[in-house]
Scaffold this active site. Structure first.
Site, PDB file in Angstrom:
ATOM      1  N   GLU A   1      -5.161  -1.917   1.025  1.00  0.00           N
ATOM      2  CA  GLU A   1      -4.595  -0.605   1.347  1.00  0.00           C
ATOM      3  C   GLU A   1      -5.155  -0.110   2.675  1.00  0.00           C
ATOM      4  O   GLU A   1      -4.435   0.378   3.551  1.00  0.00           O
ATOM      5  CB  GLU A   1      -4.934   0.405   0.239  1.00  0.00           C
ATOM      6  CG  GLU A   1      -4.284   0.111  -1.097  1.00  0.00           C
ATOM      7  CD  GLU A   1      -4.647   1.132  -2.148  1.00  0.00           C
ATOM      8  OE1 GLU A   1      -4.855   2.312  -1.803  1.00  0.00           O
ATOM      9  OE2 GLU A   1      -4.719   0.755  -3.330  1.00  0.00           O
TER      10      GLU A   1
ATOM     11  N   HIS B   1       0.927   3.197  -2.314  1.00  0.00           N
ATOM     12  CA  HIS B   1       0.954   3.040  -3.765  1.00  0.00           C
ATOM     13  C   HIS B   1       0.327   1.685  -4.101  1.00  0.00           C
ATOM     14  O   HIS B   1       0.651   0.677  -3.456  1.00  0.00           O
ATOM     15  CB  HIS B   1       2.400   3.107  -4.272  1.00  0.00           C
ATOM     16  CG  HIS B   1       2.532   2.978  -5.751  1.00  0.00           C
ATOM     17  ND1 HIS B   1       2.236   4.007  -6.621  1.00  0.00           N
ATOM     18  CD2 HIS B   1       2.905   1.926  -6.513  1.00  0.00           C
ATOM     19  CE1 HIS B   1       2.421   3.575  -7.859  1.00  0.00           C
ATOM     20  NE2 HIS B   1       2.824   2.336  -7.826  1.00  0.00           N
TER      21      HIS B   1
ATOM     22  N   ASN C   1       3.658   7.357   1.885  1.00  0.00           N
ATOM     23  CA  ASN C   1       2.691   7.305   0.789  1.00  0.00           C
ATOM     24  C   ASN C   1       2.217   5.876   0.629  1.00  0.00           C
ATOM     25  O   ASN C   1       2.927   4.924   0.975  1.00  0.00           O
ATOM     26  CB  ASN C   1       3.380   7.772  -0.511  1.00  0.00           C
ATOM     27  CG  ASN C   1       2.453   7.712  -1.724  1.00  0.00           C
ATOM     28  OD1 ASN C   1       1.340   8.201  -1.682  1.00  0.00           O
ATOM     29  ND2 ASN C   1       2.920   7.075  -2.795  1.00  0.00           N
TER      30      ASN C   1
ATOM     31  N   ASP D   1       7.648   7.204  -6.155  1.00  0.00           N
ATOM     32  CA  ASP D   1       7.276   5.823  -5.795  1.00  0.00           C
ATOM     33  C   ASP D   1       8.513   4.946  -5.575  1.00  0.00           C
ATOM     34  O   ASP D   1       8.443   3.724  -5.718  1.00  0.00           O
ATOM     35  CB  ASP D   1       6.407   5.203  -6.905  1.00  0.00           C
ATOM     36  CG  ASP D   1       5.124   6.005  -7.130  1.00  0.00           C
ATOM     37  OD1 ASP D   1       4.658   6.041  -8.279  1.00  0.00           O
ATOM     38  OD2 ASP D   1       4.624   6.614  -6.169  1.00  0.00           O
TER      39      ASP D   1
ATOM     40  N   THR E   1      -8.947  -2.845  -0.627  1.00  0.00           N
ATOM     41  CA  THR E   1      -9.280  -3.359   0.714  1.00  0.00           C
ATOM     42  C   THR E   1      -7.992  -3.599   1.514  1.00  0.00           C
ATOM     43  O   THR E   1      -7.958  -3.395   2.725  1.00  0.00           O
ATOM     44  CB  THR E   1     -10.061  -4.690   0.639  1.00  0.00           C
ATOM     45  OG1 THR E   1      -9.221  -5.700   0.086  1.00  0.00           O
ATOM     46  CG2 THR E   1     -11.311  -4.559  -0.180  1.00  0.00           C
TER      47      THR E   1
ATOM     48  N   SER F   1       1.647  -1.028  -1.419  1.00  0.00           N
ATOM     49  CA  SER F   1       2.848  -0.772  -0.616  1.00  0.00           C
ATOM     50  C   SER F   1       2.752   0.573   0.093  1.00  0.00           C
ATOM     51  O   SER F   1       2.331   1.566  -0.527  1.00  0.00           O
ATOM     52  CB  SER F   1       4.092  -0.717  -1.525  1.00  0.00           C
ATOM     53  OG  SER F   1       4.174  -1.854  -2.360  1.00  0.00           O
TER      54      SER F   1
ATOM     55  N   ARG G   1      -0.072  14.464  -6.875  1.00  0.00           N
ATOM     56  CA  ARG G   1       0.807  15.557  -7.301  1.00  0.00           C
ATOM     57  C   ARG G   1       2.253  15.077  -7.226  1.00  0.00           C
ATOM     58  O   ARG G   1       2.639  14.371  -6.291  1.00  0.00           O
ATOM     59  CB  ARG G   1       0.655  16.752  -6.338  1.00  0.00           C
ATOM     60  CG  ARG G   1      -0.648  17.479  -6.444  1.00  0.00           C
ATOM     61  CD  ARG G   1      -0.691  18.452  -7.565  1.00  0.00           C
ATOM     62  NE  ARG G   1       0.350  19.492  -7.471  1.00  0.00           N
ATOM     63  CZ  ARG G   1       0.613  20.377  -8.439  1.00  0.00           C
ATOM     64  NH1 ARG G   1      -0.039  20.299  -9.570  1.00  0.00           N
ATOM     65  NH2 ARG G   1       1.529  21.303  -8.280  1.00  0.00           N
TER      66      ARG G   1
HETATM   67  C1  GRF Z   1      -5.477   4.427  -4.016  1.00  0.00           C
HETATM   68  O1  GRF Z   1      -5.500   3.340  -4.910  1.00  0.00           O
HETATM   69  C2  GRF Z   1      -4.049   4.716  -3.665  1.00  0.00           C
HETATM   70  O2  GRF Z   1      -3.226   3.580  -3.632  1.00  0.00           O
HETATM   71  C3  GRF Z   1      -3.623   5.595  -4.794  1.00  0.00           C
HETATM   72  O3  GRF Z   1      -4.743   6.359  -5.154  1.00  0.00           O
HETATM   73  C4  GRF Z   1      -5.900   5.721  -4.681  1.00  0.00           C
HETATM   74  C5  GRF Z   1      -6.509   6.655  -3.679  1.00  0.00           C
HETATM   75  O4  GRF Z   1      -7.710   6.179  -3.296  1.00  0.00           O
HETATM   76  N1  GRF Z   1      -2.536   6.441  -4.374  1.00  0.00           N
HETATM   77  P1  GRF Z   1      -8.506   6.964  -2.142  1.00  0.00           P
HETATM   78  O5  GRF Z   1      -8.599   8.424  -2.562  1.00  0.00           O
HETATM   79  O6  GRF Z   1      -7.737   6.792  -0.871  1.00  0.00           O
HETATM   80  O7  GRF Z   1      -9.813   6.261  -2.142  1.00  0.00           O
END
Ligand code: GRF
Length: 203
Positions: free
Chosen positions: A173, A108, A106, A144, A171, A135, A90
């Site tokens: 993230e 990204h 957040n 962002d 992975t 990031s 959102r």
């Molecule tokens: C992830 O790629 C995140 O970077 C982006 O949306 C995706 C969310 O994945 N904001 P999840 O719902 O955490 O699996």
């Protein structure tokens, strides 16, 4: 310390945070998960972990401001020290961002400032970049665009497609998000204007 996580979808990042908490590696407690999509699988992940799971369907509100106002109330009821956007799809109003400025982060799926916005993996592949990644950043009014806290990079190989690249970035993230949350909850990360610091040093 108390964390509220906002999601819209599958919630694999949420799952990584839940597992960090279960291993006492998060530095705090996820006290609520809120989704703007009522059937988001991430809400089931929350419930299965005994975490308060709240659906707040944005379609039930007649304006972005009305939704953000309802969202603010739900969040503040849980008195969080940190609001985490984990796949929360959102655009937030400036008023909402200001309310949580400095205590909202957040994740990204790109090496910001490259590839702000959507379809980051497809765009990186189209540009033929050899390095991509993810990031964690403070949320500011610029989409962002907030100061970056933690990044992880992956190599892009010639036989990568959007799915393989997305999976490899995901992975990473799951690795960096819990670290960023823990560092914030330990009081090590601060937003100072449009600059982020760790232990007082500029990031
Ligand atoms: C992830 O790629 C995140 O970077 C982006 O949306 C995706 C969310 O994945 N904001 P999840 O719902 O955490 O699996």
């Amino acid at each position: 310390p108390r964390v509220v996580v906002l999601i819209s979808g599958g919630g694999t990042n949420l799952q990584a945070l839940i597992e960090a908490q279960q291993h006492d590696e998060l530095g705090g407690e996820i006290v609520a998960v809120v989704s703007n999509v009522a059937d988001a699988y991430g809400l089931k992940r929350a419930r299965d972990a005994g975490i308060d799971a709240v659906a707040l369907p944005h379609r039930e509100y007649d304006s972005r401001e009305a939704f953000d106002s309802a969202l603010t109330k739900v969040i503040e009821r849980h008195e969080p020290d940190l609001v985490v956007l984990a796949g929360f799809m959102r655009i937030l109003t400036p008023r909402f961002v200001q309310r949580f400025l400095g205590r909202m982060i957040n994740i990204h799926p790109s090496l910001l400032p490259a590839y702000q916005g959507l379809h980051t993996h497809r765009r990186a592949l189209q540009d033929g970049v050899t390095e991509h990644g993810c990031s964690v950043h403070f949320v500011t009014e610029e989409l962002d665009g907030g100061p970056v806290l933690v990044q992880a990079a992956v190599n892009v190989t010639p036989d990568d497609d959007e799915d393989s690249l997305k999976a490899r970035v995901l992975t990473r993230e799951h690795l960096i998000f819990p670290i960023a949350v823990r560092w914030f909850l330990e009081g090590r990360l601060r937003l100072d204007g449009n600059l982020a610091t760790i232990d007082g040093y500029p990031l």
